[in-house]
Design an enzyme around this catalytic site. Structure first.
Site, mmCIF file in Angstrom:
data_model
loop_
_atom_site.group_PDB
_atom_site.id
_atom_site.type_symbol
_atom_site.label_atom_id
_atom_site.label_comp_id
_atom_site.label_asym_id
_atom_site.label_seq_id
_atom_site.Cartn_x
_atom_site.Cartn_y
_atom_site.Cartn_z
ATOM 1 N N GLN A 3 -44.288 -6.410 -9.767
ATOM 2 C CA GLN A 3 -44.854 -7.401 -8.651
ATOM 3 C C GLN A 3 -46.407 -7.630 -8.839
ATOM 4 O O GLN A 3 -47.284 -8.669 -9.097
ATOM 5 C CB GLN A 3 -44.421 -7.329 -7.376
ATOM 6 C CG GLN A 3 -44.707 -8.608 -6.619
ATOM 7 C CD GLN A 3 -44.749 -8.686 -4.862
ATOM 8 O OE1 GLN A 3 -44.526 -7.274 -4.666
ATOM 9 N NE2 GLN A 3 -44.731 -9.444 -4.190
ATOM 10 N N ASP A 61 -45.308 0.049 -19.408
ATOM 11 C CA ASP A 61 -44.235 0.124 -18.375
ATOM 12 C C ASP A 61 -43.177 0.667 -19.041
ATOM 13 O O ASP A 61 -43.198 1.060 -20.384
ATOM 14 C CB ASP A 61 -43.766 -1.317 -17.721
ATOM 15 C CG ASP A 61 -43.205 -1.234 -16.538
ATOM 16 O OD1 ASP A 61 -42.018 -0.835 -16.349
ATOM 17 O OD2 ASP A 61 -43.709 -2.059 -15.525
ATOM 18 N N GLY A 106 -47.000 0.704 -14.895
ATOM 19 C CA GLY A 106 -46.154 -0.220 -14.079
ATOM 20 C C GLY A 106 -46.648 -1.597 -13.918
ATOM 21 O O GLY A 106 -46.371 -2.377 -12.941
ATOM 22 N N TYR A 137 -40.255 6.821 1.015
ATOM 23 C CA TYR A 137 -41.296 6.296 0.347
ATOM 24 C C TYR A 137 -42.468 6.608 1.202
ATOM 25 O O TYR A 137 -43.777 6.552 0.655
ATOM 26 C CB TYR A 137 -40.821 4.700 0.375
ATOM 27 C CG TYR A 137 -42.211 3.572 0.019
ATOM 28 C CD1 TYR A 137 -42.405 3.719 -1.532
ATOM 29 C CD2 TYR A 137 -42.662 2.758 0.754
ATOM 30 C CE1 TYR A 137 -43.525 2.939 -1.775
ATOM 31 C CE2 TYR A 137 -43.732 2.036 0.312
ATOM 32 C CZ TYR A 137 -44.062 1.907 -0.762
ATOM 33 O OH TYR A 137 -45.145 1.147 -1.204
ATOM 34 N N LYS A 149 -46.031 8.313 0.006
ATOM 35 C CA LYS A 149 -47.297 7.793 0.024
ATOM 36 C C LYS A 149 -48.179 8.565 1.088
ATOM 37 O O LYS A 149 -49.210 8.862 0.455
ATOM 38 C CB LYS A 149 -47.131 6.361 0.628
ATOM 39 C CG LYS A 149 -46.554 5.381 -0.372
ATOM 40 C CD LYS A 149 -47.072 5.349 -1.544
ATOM 41 C CE LYS A 149 -46.623 4.131 -2.354
ATOM 42 N NZ LYS A 149 -47.372 3.858 -3.776
HETATM 43 P P1 NAD Z 1 -42.599 -3.245 -8.467
HETATM 44 O O1 NAD Z 1 -41.598 -2.598 -8.203
HETATM 45 O O2 NAD Z 1 -42.575 -4.426 -8.529
HETATM 46 O O3 NAD Z 1 -43.539 -2.689 -9.818
HETATM 47 C C1 NAD Z 1 -43.149 -1.461 -10.144
HETATM 48 C C2 NAD Z 1 -43.224 -1.190 -11.930
HETATM 49 O O4 NAD Z 1 -43.234 0.088 -12.172
HETATM 50 C C3 NAD Z 1 -41.979 -1.967 -12.539
HETATM 51 O O5 NAD Z 1 -42.313 -2.810 -13.333
HETATM 52 C C4 NAD Z 1 -41.350 -0.720 -12.949
HETATM 53 O O6 NAD Z 1 -40.506 -0.865 -14.122
HETATM 54 C C5 NAD Z 1 -42.347 0.231 -13.364
HETATM 55 N N1 NAD Z 1 -41.921 1.774 -13.258
HETATM 56 C C6 NAD Z 1 -40.864 2.132 -12.589
HETATM 57 N N2 NAD Z 1 -40.518 3.449 -12.889
HETATM 58 C C7 NAD Z 1 -41.462 3.859 -13.835
HETATM 59 C C8 NAD Z 1 -41.733 4.880 -14.560
HETATM 60 N N3 NAD Z 1 -40.998 5.999 -14.567
HETATM 61 N N4 NAD Z 1 -42.680 4.716 -15.552
HETATM 62 C C9 NAD Z 1 -43.381 3.719 -16.015
HETATM 63 N N5 NAD Z 1 -43.263 2.490 -15.228
HETATM 64 C C10 NAD Z 1 -42.358 2.729 -13.953
HETATM 65 O O7 NAD Z 1 -43.648 -2.589 -7.507
HETATM 66 P P2 NAD Z 1 -45.175 -3.243 -7.074
HETATM 67 O O8 NAD Z 1 -44.866 -4.196 -5.799
HETATM 68 O O9 NAD Z 1 -45.767 -4.140 -8.005
HETATM 69 O O10 NAD Z 1 -45.892 -2.073 -6.388
HETATM 70 C C11 NAD Z 1 -46.854 -1.408 -7.264
HETATM 71 C C12 NAD Z 1 -47.355 -0.417 -6.276
HETATM 72 O O11 NAD Z 1 -48.180 -0.868 -5.175
HETATM 73 C C13 NAD Z 1 -46.532 0.703 -5.860
HETATM 74 O O12 NAD Z 1 -47.124 2.062 -5.954
HETATM 75 C C14 NAD Z 1 -46.158 0.406 -4.555
HETATM 76 O O13 NAD Z 1 -46.007 1.610 -3.734
HETATM 77 C C15 NAD Z 1 -47.461 -0.281 -3.978
HETATM 78 N N6 NAD Z 1 -47.378 -1.208 -2.915
HETATM 79 C C16 NAD Z 1 -46.769 -2.376 -3.193
HETATM 80 C C17 NAD Z 1 -46.487 -3.271 -2.058
HETATM 81 C C18 NAD Z 1 -46.072 -4.532 -1.960
HETATM 82 O O14 NAD Z 1 -45.367 -5.430 -1.115
HETATM 83 N N7 NAD Z 1 -45.558 -5.129 -3.559
HETATM 84 C C19 NAD Z 1 -46.985 -2.877 -0.846
HETATM 85 C C20 NAD Z 1 -47.400 -1.667 -0.395
HETATM 86 C C21 NAD Z 1 -47.652 -0.900 -1.797
HETATM 87 N N1 SER Z 2 -43.880 -3.852 0.472
HETATM 88 C C1 SER Z 2 -43.709 -2.424 0.574
HETATM 89 C C2 SER Z 2 -42.252 -2.207 0.799
HETATM 90 O O1 SER Z 2 -41.847 -3.218 1.405
HETATM 91 C C3 SER Z 2 -44.594 -1.856 1.538
HETATM 92 O O2 SER Z 2 -45.255 -0.888 0.643
HETATM 93 O O3 SER Z 2 -41.695 -1.185 0.496
#
Ligand code: NAD
Ligand code: SER
Length: 315
Positions: free
Chosen positions: A16, A38, A12, A144, A148
């Site tokens: 972000q 990815d 992934g 979600y 988690k």
């Molecule tokens: P995002 O949605 O920006 O990125 C996820 C990436 O995973 C994308 O590039 C997507 O193409 C890829 N993806 C989706 N399905 C896939 C698959 N089957 N195989 C391979 N890749 C795949 O998410 P993010 O914000 O970067 O979050 C990353 C992790 O952090 C996640 O587990 C999310 O739950 C966790 N998280 C994020 C936040 C936040 O604020 N961004 C907060 C809490 C937790």
């Molecule tokens: N930033 C994330 C969301 O809003 C929290 O895991 O889903």
């Protein structure tokens, strides 16, 4: 550059967090030791080995791990809170099965360490909302959040039963200027900066007083690196650690933006994401992360706003 042998796979990497984490780990270990993967997007990683990988495909994952001699996996692929509510069955499948694929590889000793992020979404409407502690009522109300929370229990189980070295953080909403957010409830706190600079106005999908825990992406990356590099005995929680940065509402962040862009205006049109935000904590206590592996955040609200606006202007 660090010289201990680590071959890293980021699943992934195009998301972000992945974009920024890949860059940071490449700085530390050298790009050739950090494999980005990815569903698509090789062009975003001109200096890293890149693999197209569907995290649901355990065999393909295994082949990539063998091909590159991977030791450490950062598993970031998931469906986030807002998109998860719109596609609940697939969100569950993706978030759970991809985690099992990685945990099983570690159980079978093909990889030695895993980072897997959890979220403030593990908490729910019955959780105390102010100063939410590490151990408290957890009844998440989103798919979600349920995924988690279940993921956290499985991580702890794989550690206890199979000695899998898995490490996890409950990220708050993350705010960075280098990459776009991907379907979360906290995404407004990134969009607002782009719109403030582009149009001078922003229509927020949460109401003005919705306070949520947030964090600058640099702090989130710092925490991720720190927990993954801490000696094993310091990681005393193998489900996931609370992590606190800052807390604010849309109105508060808008007021801080107005100090830099006096004409900026915000309006509010709450949608289905309001109910999700209302079920989450307003602030988090991260005593255990501080005590166990020395965590502390570096950004307050004024510093975050200044950093976002300055960098987006240059970009
Ligand atoms: P995002 O949605 O920006 O990125 C996820 C990436 O995973 C994308 O590039 C997507 O193409 C890829 N993806 C989706 N399905 C896939 C698959 N089957 N195989 C391979 N890749 C795949 O998410 P993010 O914000 O970067 O979050 C990353 C992790 O952090 C996640 O587990 C999310 O739950 C966790 N998280 C994020 C936040 C936040 O604020 N961004 C907060 C809490 C937790
Ligand atoms: N930033 C994330 C969301 O809003 C929290 O895991 O889903």
């Amino acid at each position: 550059m660090i010289t201990d042998i680590q071959k890293i796979l980021i699943i992934g990497a195009g998301g972000q967090i992945g974009v920024e984490l890949t860059a940071k780990l490449s700085e530390m270990y050298g790009s050739s030791n950090v494999v980005a993967s990815d569903l698509k997007g090789a062009s975003a990683f001109p200096n890293n080995p890149f693999e197209i990988l569907d995290a649901l495909d355990k065999k393909a994952l295994f082949e990539i791990v063998k091909k590159h001699g991977i030791t450490h996996v950062y598993h970031l692929a998931a469906m986030l809170s807002a998109t998860g509510e719109q596609n609940p069955m697939f969100a569950w499948k993706l978030n759970m099965e991809s985690l099992f694929n990685v945990l099983e590889l570690a159980k079978e000793k093909h990889i030695s360490r895993i980072f897997w992020p959890s979220s403030i979404a593990v908490f729910g409407p019955t959780t105390p909302t102010v100063g939410t502690p590490q151990y408290t009522i957890m009844e998440p109300s989103t798919v979600y959040g349920i995924s988690k929370q279940a993921g956290e229990r499985w991580c702890e189980w794989y550690f206890n039963k199979h000695n899998v070295d898995v490490r996890s953080i409950r990220y708050p909403g993350l705010i960075g200027w280098k990459s776009a957010p991907g379907g979360g409830t906290t995404d407004y706190a990134v969009h607002i900066f782009h719109e403030a600079l582009k149009t001078g106005t922003y229509e927020c999908f949460l109401n003005e007083n919705t306070v949520l825990p947030m964090m600058h992406m640099e702090d989130a990356i710092k925490a991720t690196i720190e927990i993954m590099h801490a000696p094993s005995e310091q990681i005393k929680i193998r489900s996931s650690y609370n992590l606190s940065g800052i807390s604010f509402s849309p109105k508060e962040i808008a007021n801080e933006i107005k100090k830099h862009i006096p004409g900026f205006s915000i309006s509010y049109k709450p949608d289905f994401r309001q109910a999700i935000a209302d079920s989450w904590p307003k602030s988090i206590v991260d005593k255990e992360a501080r005590e166990h592996w020395g965590w502390s955040a570096t950004y307050d609200i004024p510093k975050l706003v200044e950093n976002m606006l300055d960098n987006l202007k240059k970009k």
